[in-house]
Design an enzyme around this catalytic site. Structure first.
Site, PDB file in Angstrom:
ATOM      1  N   CYS A  18     -10.799  18.138  25.246  1.00  0.00           N
ATOM      2  CA  CYS A  18     -10.980  18.210  23.791  1.00  0.00           C
ATOM      3  C   CYS A  18     -10.353  17.031  23.058  1.00  0.00           C
ATOM      4  O   CYS A  18     -10.872  16.599  22.025  1.00  0.00           O
ATOM      5  CB  CYS A  18     -10.423  19.533  23.252  1.00  0.00           C
ATOM      6  SG  CYS A  18      -8.691  19.867  23.644  1.00  0.00           S
ATOM      7  N   HIS A  74      -5.433  22.977  22.012  1.00  0.00           N
ATOM      8  CA  HIS A  74      -6.790  22.699  21.554  1.00  0.00           C
ATOM      9  C   HIS A  74      -6.708  21.637  20.467  1.00  0.00           C
ATOM     10  O   HIS A  74      -5.693  21.537  19.759  1.00  0.00           O
ATOM     11  CB  HIS A  74      -7.462  23.959  21.015  1.00  0.00           C
ATOM     12  CG  HIS A  74      -8.932  23.784  20.770  1.00  0.00           C
ATOM     13  ND1 HIS A  74      -9.782  23.257  21.714  1.00  0.00           N
ATOM     14  CD2 HIS A  74      -9.714  24.063  19.674  1.00  0.00           C
ATOM     15  CE1 HIS A  74     -11.013  23.215  21.229  1.00  0.00           C
ATOM     16  NE2 HIS A  74     -10.997  23.685  19.985  1.00  0.00           N
ATOM     17  N   ASP A  91     -15.175  21.276  15.281  1.00  0.00           N
ATOM     18  CA  ASP A  91     -14.697  21.798  16.568  1.00  0.00           C
ATOM     19  C   ASP A  91     -15.892  21.886  17.507  1.00  0.00           C
ATOM     20  O   ASP A  91     -16.745  22.765  17.382  1.00  0.00           O
ATOM     21  CB  ASP A  91     -14.054  23.176  16.385  1.00  0.00           C
ATOM     22  CG  ASP A  91     -13.495  23.748  17.692  1.00  0.00           C
ATOM     23  OD1 ASP A  91     -13.667  23.104  18.753  1.00  0.00           O
ATOM     24  OD2 ASP A  91     -12.892  24.831  17.652  1.00  0.00           O
TER      25      ASP A  91
END
Length: 220
Positions: A18, A74, A91
């Site tokens: 990520c 994250h 996201d």
């Protein structure tokens, strides 16, 4: 003003990477004119805690109906726009609209009112101004190899990211989050002094996220 959505497939995405996904996303938002050329309206947000156990909802990698999954950390991008548009959350791992208005993302993904065991409390977030992040972040992906040097998850096809100063890996500086490091004053004066100058950004408590962004919005 309504928020328009974009095709998530327009952006490069490698599962479990990520931080690199968001790095490339920021660059593409800038180059495509969706964000300002230097990314001054973008902020990179690392969400984690000291135990590296954070539950987030509505995530594509989840096997549950509610989309909840336990990440070690994250990374998302938040864009602060002018006018009547609310701050937007980008996201690439979310099943929510892409991008999502910040209030929707907080209520449906972070769920601050949900009672968690202490080990799972999201103790803080690292908030980094995108122009600084794009110049300073580096990852040689060492965290994704086992003790024998084999990949835990297949890496992205592009070359590892190297910082402008030649640093090859500093991911730990962004994901090692302690609530003790969180700033207590999220006023405009405090924000100005740190968020636009410190390459690793600032740590804020999760319950201050929306207030913090509101302060940043007033600077735009």
């Amino acid at each position: 003003m309504a928020t328009s959505t974009m095709d998530v497939l327009h952006f490069q995405h490698t599962p479990f990477y990520c931080e690199e996904n968001v790095y490339l996303l920021c660059k593409k938002l800038c180059s495509d004119g969706v964000a300002k050329a230097e990314g001054s309206d973008l902020f990179v947000v690392f969400i984690s805690n000291e135990k590296k156990q954070i539950p987030l909802w509505n995530q594509k990698a989840s096997k549950r109906a509610d989309g909840v999954i336990l990440w070690d950390y994250h990374v998302i991008c938040i864009q602060i726009k002018q006018g009547n548009v609310p701050p937007l959350v980008w996201d690439l791992d979310s099943t929510l609209p892409f991008p999502s208005p910040l209030p929707l993302y907080v209520s449906e993904t972070i769920r601050p009112s949900f009672q968690l065991f202490s080990d799972y409390n999201r103790q803080g977030t690292f908030f980094v101004h995108a122009p600084l992040f794009l110049r300073s972040f580096a990852s040689d992906r060492r965290h994704m190899k086992d003790s024998g040097g084999k990949w835990i998850e297949e890496p992205p096809p592009h070359e590892p990211i190297i910082a402008e100063d030649g640093t090859v890996h500093n991911l730990n500086e962004y994901i090692n989050i302690s609530v003790a490091d969180a700033i207590t004053d999220v006023s405009i004066s405090s924000v100005k002094d740190v968020i636009f100058t410190q390459k690793n950004g600032v740590v804020i408590k999760d319950n201050q996220l929306e207030e913090f962004i509101c302060q940043l919005s007033s600077l735009e």
